[in-house]
Design a protein around this motif. Structure first.
Motif, PDB file in Angstrom:
ATOM      1  N   ASP A  31       0.842  -1.190   0.000  1.00  0.00           N
ATOM      2  CA  ASP A  31       0.000   0.000   0.000  1.00  0.00           C
ATOM      3  C   ASP A  31       0.886   1.251   0.000  1.00  0.00           C
ATOM      4  OD1 ASP A  31      -1.791   2.001   0.382  1.00  0.00           O
ATOM      5  OD2 ASP A  31      -2.433   1.368   2.377  1.00  0.00           O
TER       6      ASP A  31
ATOM      7  N   THR B 194       0.317   4.275   0.142  1.00  0.00           N
ATOM      8  CA  THR B 194      -0.006   5.375   1.064  1.00  0.00           C
ATOM      9  C   THR B 194       0.808   5.261   2.355  1.00  0.00           C
ATOM     10  OG1 THR B 194      -1.870   4.185   2.001  1.00  0.00           O
ATOM     11  CG2 THR B 194      -2.359   5.722   0.230  1.00  0.00           C
ATOM     12  N   LEU B 195       1.230   4.050   2.711  1.00  0.00           N
ATOM     13  CA  LEU B 195       2.067   3.895   3.908  1.00  0.00           C
ATOM     14  C   LEU B 195       3.390   4.624   3.722  1.00  0.00           C
ATOM     15  CD1 LEU B 195       1.527   0.140   4.872  1.00  0.00           C
ATOM     16  CD2 LEU B 195       0.451   2.151   5.863  1.00  0.00           C
TER      17      LEU B 195
ATOM     18  N   ALA C  21       2.699   8.366   3.761  1.00  0.00           N
ATOM     19  CA  ALA C  21       2.455   8.827   5.132  1.00  0.00           C
ATOM     20  C   ALA C  21       3.788   9.004   5.854  1.00  0.00           C
ATOM     21  CB  ALA C  21       1.566   7.834   5.875  1.00  0.00           C
TER      22      ALA C  21
ATOM     23  N   THR D 183       5.503  12.228   4.630  1.00  0.00           N
ATOM     24  CA  THR D 183       4.951  13.488   5.142  1.00  0.00           C
ATOM     25  C   THR D 183       5.248  13.648   6.634  1.00  0.00           C
ATOM     26  OG1 THR D 183       2.802  12.462   5.507  1.00  0.00           O
ATOM     27  CG2 THR D 183       3.095  13.638   3.449  1.00  0.00           C
ATOM     28  N   LEU D 184       5.514  12.538   7.326  1.00  0.00           N
ATOM     29  CA  LEU D 184       5.882  12.634   8.740  1.00  0.00           C
ATOM     30  C   LEU D 184       7.366  12.965   8.902  1.00  0.00           C
ATOM     31  CD1 LEU D 184       3.908   9.584  10.148  1.00  0.00           C
ATOM     32  CD2 LEU D 184       3.474  11.971  10.675  1.00  0.00           C
TER      33      LEU D 184
ATOM     34  N   ILE E 132       9.233  -0.031   7.152  1.00  0.00           N
ATOM     35  CA  ILE E 132       7.803  -0.070   6.828  1.00  0.00           C
ATOM     36  C   ILE E 132       7.551  -0.958   5.620  1.00  0.00           C
ATOM     37  CG2 ILE E 132       5.805   1.301   6.142  1.00  0.00           C
ATOM     38  CD1 ILE E 132       7.258   3.638   7.734  1.00  0.00           C
TER      39      ILE E 132
ATOM     40  N   GLY F  16       1.644 -10.198  16.217  1.00  0.00           N
ATOM     41  CA  GLY F  16       0.472  -9.399  15.885  1.00  0.00           C
ATOM     42  C   GLY F  16       0.643  -8.557  14.639  1.00  0.00           C
ATOM     43  N   ALA F  17       1.790  -8.639  14.039  1.00  0.00           N
ATOM     44  CA  ALA F  17       2.006  -7.840  12.838  1.00  0.00           C
ATOM     45  C   ALA F  17       1.570  -8.630  11.616  1.00  0.00           C
ATOM     46  CB  ALA F  17       3.475  -7.472  12.718  1.00  0.00           C
ATOM     47  N   SER F  18       0.486  -8.209  11.042  1.00  0.00           N
ATOM     48  CA  SER F  18       0.033  -8.925   9.853  1.00  0.00           C
ATOM     49  C   SER F  18      -0.182  -7.962   8.708  1.00  0.00           C
ATOM     50  CB  SER F  18      -1.261  -9.672  10.137  1.00  0.00           C
ATOM     51  OG  SER F  18      -2.242  -8.754  10.541  1.00  0.00           O
TER      52      SER F  18
ATOM     53  N   TYR G  50      -0.563  14.920   6.598  1.00  0.00           N
ATOM     54  CA  TYR G  50      -1.538  14.343   5.664  1.00  0.00           C
ATOM     55  C   TYR G  50      -2.262  13.179   6.336  1.00  0.00           C
ATOM     56  CZ  TYR G  50      -3.288  13.274   0.962  1.00  0.00           C
ATOM     57  OH  TYR G  50      -4.079  13.087  -0.137  1.00  0.00           O
TER      58      TYR G  50
ATOM     59  N   PHE H 203      -4.556  10.265   5.672  1.00  0.00           N
ATOM     60  CA  PHE H 203      -5.067   9.508   4.531  1.00  0.00           C
ATOM     61  C   PHE H 203      -6.441   8.922   4.838  1.00  0.00           C
ATOM     62  CE2 PHE H 203      -0.629   9.760   3.586  1.00  0.00           C
ATOM     63  CZ  PHE H 203      -0.599   9.861   2.207  1.00  0.00           C
TER      64      PHE H 203
ATOM     65  N   ASN I  76      -7.504   5.974   4.467  1.00  0.00           N
ATOM     66  CA  ASN I  76      -7.457   4.709   5.222  1.00  0.00           C
ATOM     67  C   ASN I  76      -6.540   4.846   6.449  1.00  0.00           C
ATOM     68  OD1 ASN I  76      -4.955   4.819   4.080  1.00  0.00           O
ATOM     69  ND2 ASN I  76      -5.060   2.862   3.030  1.00  0.00           N
TER      70      ASN I  76
ATOM     71  N   ALA J 270      -3.547   5.006   7.024  1.00  0.00           N
ATOM     72  CA  ALA J 270      -2.149   4.643   6.737  1.00  0.00           C
ATOM     73  C   ALA J 270      -1.300   4.453   7.991  1.00  0.00           C
ATOM     74  CB  ALA J 270      -1.506   5.686   5.815  1.00  0.00           C
ATOM     75  N   LEU J 271      -1.862   3.835   9.010  1.00  0.00           N
ATOM     76  CA  LEU J 271      -1.046   3.473  10.175  1.00  0.00           C
ATOM     77  C   LEU J 271      -0.124   2.346   9.755  1.00  0.00           C
ATOM     78  CD1 LEU J 271      -3.841   3.535  12.871  1.00  0.00           C
ATOM     79  CD2 LEU J 271      -1.900   5.104  12.752  1.00  0.00           C
ATOM     80  N   PHE J 272       1.119   2.340  10.280  1.00  0.00           N
ATOM     81  CA  PHE J 272       2.058   1.302   9.892  1.00  0.00           C
ATOM     82  C   PHE J 272       1.660   0.002  10.582  1.00  0.00           C
ATOM     83  CE2 PHE J 272       4.862   5.235   9.853  1.00  0.00           C
ATOM     84  CZ  PHE J 272       4.490   5.536   8.559  1.00  0.00           C
ATOM     85  N   PRO J 273       1.312  -1.034   9.815  1.00  0.00           N
ATOM     86  CA  PRO J 273       0.694  -2.229  10.408  1.00  0.00           C
ATOM     87  C   PRO J 273       1.640  -3.018  11.309  1.00  0.00           C
ATOM     88  CG  PRO J 273       1.091  -2.557   8.069  1.00  0.00           C
ATOM     89  CD  PRO J 273       1.395  -1.122   8.356  1.00  0.00           C
TER      90      PRO J 273
ATOM     91  N   PHE K 205      -1.784  -3.062  18.129  1.00  0.00           N
ATOM     92  CA  PHE K 205      -1.428  -2.898  16.716  1.00  0.00           C
ATOM     93  C   PHE K 205      -2.640  -2.347  15.965  1.00  0.00           C
ATOM     94  CE2 PHE K 205       1.893  -5.767  18.048  1.00  0.00           C
ATOM     95  CZ  PHE K 205       2.982  -5.316  17.328  1.00  0.00           C
TER      96      PHE K 205
ATOM     97  N   HIS L  90      -4.383  -3.201  13.485  1.00  0.00           N
ATOM     98  CA  HIS L  90      -5.507  -4.064  13.107  1.00  0.00           C
ATOM     99  C   HIS L  90      -6.364  -4.461  14.311  1.00  0.00           C
ATOM    100  CE1 HIS L  90      -2.663  -7.268  14.314  1.00  0.00           C
ATOM    101  NE2 HIS L  90      -3.763  -7.938  14.589  1.00  0.00           N
TER     102      HIS L  90
ATOM    103  N   ARG M  33      -0.538  10.921  15.535  1.00  0.00           N
ATOM    104  CA  ARG M  33       0.763  10.798  14.888  1.00  0.00           C
ATOM    105  C   ARG M  33       1.089  12.057  14.087  1.00  0.00           C
ATOM    106  NH1 ARG M  33       1.568   5.942  10.595  1.00  0.00           N
ATOM    107  NH2 ARG M  33       0.323   7.328   9.304  1.00  0.00           N
ATOM    108  N   ILE M  34       0.066  12.650  13.454  1.00  0.00           N
ATOM    109  CA  ILE M  34       0.293  13.842  12.649  1.00  0.00           C
ATOM    110  C   ILE M  34       0.430  15.079  13.532  1.00  0.00           C
ATOM    111  CG2 ILE M  34      -0.751  15.363  10.950  1.00  0.00           C
ATOM    112  CD1 ILE M  34      -2.099  12.792   9.815  1.00  0.00           C
TER     113      ILE M  34
END
Lengths: 222, 351
Positions: free
Chosen positions: A113, A115-116, A119, A122-123, A134, A220-222, B80, B82, B84, B86-89, B130, B132, B146-147
């Motif tokens: 994705d 957008t990750l 994101a 922009t951070l 990431i 838990g990271a999926s 920004y 987003f 969705n 856009a949190l880092f999973p 996390f 999810h 976060r922003i």
């Protein structure tokens, strides 16, 4: 008992797998971002070693690195000789295993994705940080699968290897060339022994992969 | 506090050509999906590079094609959010927020800011979760935290509520509005929902097919959208072509009637808009005979479809919306509209 084929096979597979890990990811990352037309052409070229018979790959490698070829002659001036040496096996295994790593990693990068990454930018995170912390974790499944496939393919490589480095006991012999050699000389028991060794290694590799995946799942990271 | 965006980009089939001046507060970009709203935000953030133009934030040039300036997103200091989130999973809520603090080198300050923002956004208990494992609303709070913690000069919100369930959306809108007002920074919010924009944004810019037209105070734009697309975007249900017949009068050929208007009619008028809520069966002016056609029921409101007595075949019916408890037993045989509620619409080029 001569364990040389085992040691030789393992070191060839490990080194070529490490090479392919970085080059495959690198190629996949850049190819995934190219325009479609260029991607299509480059993709064919990078995947070719997977669909060609390994002996054809070996033939091409001999054309390039043969002792009477320009590059082969140039390299031999510095004492580097890929023909009939154990480290020539690294070259053949890497060439044949590369497309497996490249294709699986590319698939993973393409389903990432974007957008990750945006994101993160922009951070204020650096592109290097985003890539390793990431993008890579998110693509972990695909990259792990590619690495395992590449290692397994490198370990089992026969065709190109037999053409480039042949079979010299205690020098260039790998498990797969040893199995063939022993079978050819009617040493059925010897061939069976090395077949079992190979199966044991493959089983262990697959078990480790399964364990790694389960542990990641628990985090838990999926 | 100001943002000035003047950019062009050609996407083959689609041309983005945006001119936007944002002074302060919360500005909404209202448009249908695929109209170029998100591309505008992405250009401001530096994710998309325009072909030409200039973007200036508080006097700082972020992009200028003539001077070959194109700051990286990392140094634009623009937040920004987003669609969705856009949190880092692969990171916990806490780690995600720490990513927004990567510019802060002092360890103690970083820790303090982290704790403060988690407290403010009610995330302290979720710090080890996390993404999810979070609900949609919690994800939105985590992404906003976060922003905000990174202290951006400008906040870009891309359809911030579209990923949420309808029942969550309304209550979160109230929370976010309060948060943004307290935060006091400039915000550009993109949405296709006129309710969201009306509620959250003091100013609005209407966008269609890659172009901005009709920017101004939200209440004024909604009261007088001036263009056909503006009328559609602000939720006007009844739009019909007209021609001028007097200083304060237009003819609606489709409906076979003439209507008086509250505002003087200019020569190039092309259509009128009448909001479905504004018809009145007991009006004294602009009364015209109607025939009941159909109705659509919603939980609390009903839309009643009429056809004007002289209405042409094939043209859309007239919509009248009223609260359910006020639906008459017998359908009225005439409707009226106050002249000041007849919206005069002009071609988009002139705005």
């Amino acid at each position: 008992m001569d364990w040389y084929p085992l040691i030789n096979s393992l070191r060839i597979a490990a080194i070529s797998c490490a090479l392919v890990f970085f080059t495959g990811i690198f190629a996949a990352y850049y190819v995934a971002r190219l325009p479609r037309a260029v991607k299509g052409i480059l993709d064919v070229f990078l995947t070719l070693p997977m669909v060609l018979p390994p002996t054809v790959c070996g033939y091409f490698l001999l054309l390039i690195f043969g002792l009477k070829r320009p590059l082969g002659m140039l390299l031999s001036q510095w004492g580097i000789q890929f023909v009939m040496t154990w480290y020539g096996g690294i070259l053949t295994s890497a060439v044949v295993a590369f497309p497996l790593m490249y294709r699986t990693a590319r698939g993973a990068f393409e389903s990432f994705d974007a957008t990750l990454a945006y994101a993160g930018q922009t951070l204020g995170l650096s592109n290097t940080y985003i890539f390793w912390n990431i993008r890579m974790p998110a693509c972990r499944q695909g990259i792990l699968a590619g690495t395992v496939l590449a290692f397994a393919r490198a370990l089992g490589e026969y065709g190109a290897t037999s053409m480039l480095i042949g079979y010299i006991p205690g020098k260039t012999a790998t498990i797969s060339t040893t199995v063939y050699q022993l079978w050819r000389t009617n040493d059925e028991a010897g061939a069976l022994f090395w077949v079992l060794v190979n199966m044991a290694i493959s089983t262990v590799v697959l078990l480790i992969v399964n364990m790694l995946e389960r542990r990641n799942g628990k985090a838990g990271a999926s | 506090m100001s943002l000035s965006v003047h950019i062009k980009k050609d996407f083959g089939g689609f041309r983005l050509s945006v001119d936007l001046e944002h002074e302060s507060g919360i500005t909404g970009l209202l448009g249908a999906s695929g109209c170029g709203k998100s591309l505008t935000l992405k250009s401001v953030a530096g994710i998309v590079t325009p072909d030409e133009g200039r973007i200036v934030l508080n006097g700082r040039v972020l992009f200028d094609s003539e001077q070959h300036i194109n700051l990286k997103p990392q140094v634009r200091n623009v937040g920004y959010l987003f669609q969705n989130y856009a949190l880092f999973p692969n990171m916990t809520v806490e780690k995600n927020i720490l990513c927004g603090l990567n510019r802060e080198k002092d360890k103690d300050v970083r820790k303090e800011k982290l704790e403060n923002v988690m407290k403010m956004m009610e995330l302290t208990k979720l710090r080890r979760s996390f993404p999810h494992q979070l609900s949609g609303g919690q994800q939105q709070r985590a992404a906003l935290a976060r922003i905000l913690v990174s202290g951006p000069e400008l906040l870009l919100l891309d359809e911030p509520f579209s990923a949420l369930d309808a029942y969550l959306r309304d209550s979160l809108q109230i929370q976010v509005k309060e948060l943004l007002e307290n935060y006091g920074r400039d915000v550009l919010l993109v949405s296709h929902s006129r309710d969201e924009v009306y509620h959250l944004c003091s100013k609005v810019a209407l966008i269609d097919n890659g172009k901005i037209f009709g920017a101004g105070r939200t209440k004024e734009i909604f009261a007088n959208p001036k263009t056909r697309i503006g009328a559609v975007l602000t939720g006007c249900k009844n739009i019909a072509a007209v021609r001028k017949t007097g200083e304060y009068e237009v003819e609606v050929p489709e409906w076979g009637i003439r209507l008086k208007t509250g505002r003087p009619v200019e020569d190039h008028v092309c259509a009128i808009g009448i909001r479905a809520h504004y018809f009145n069966p007991r009006a004294r002016e602009n009364v015209f005979p109607v025939v009941y056609a159909d109705r659509m029921e919603e939980p609390f409101e009903t839309t009643i479809l009429f056809r004007c007595a002289g209405q042409k075949e094939g043209s859309p019916s007239v919509w009248w919306r009223i609260p359910k408890d006020r639906v008459p037993d017998k359908m009225p045989e005439q409707l009226g509209i106050a002249p000041q509620n007849v919206l005069l619409l002009y071609p988009e080029d002139n705005n």
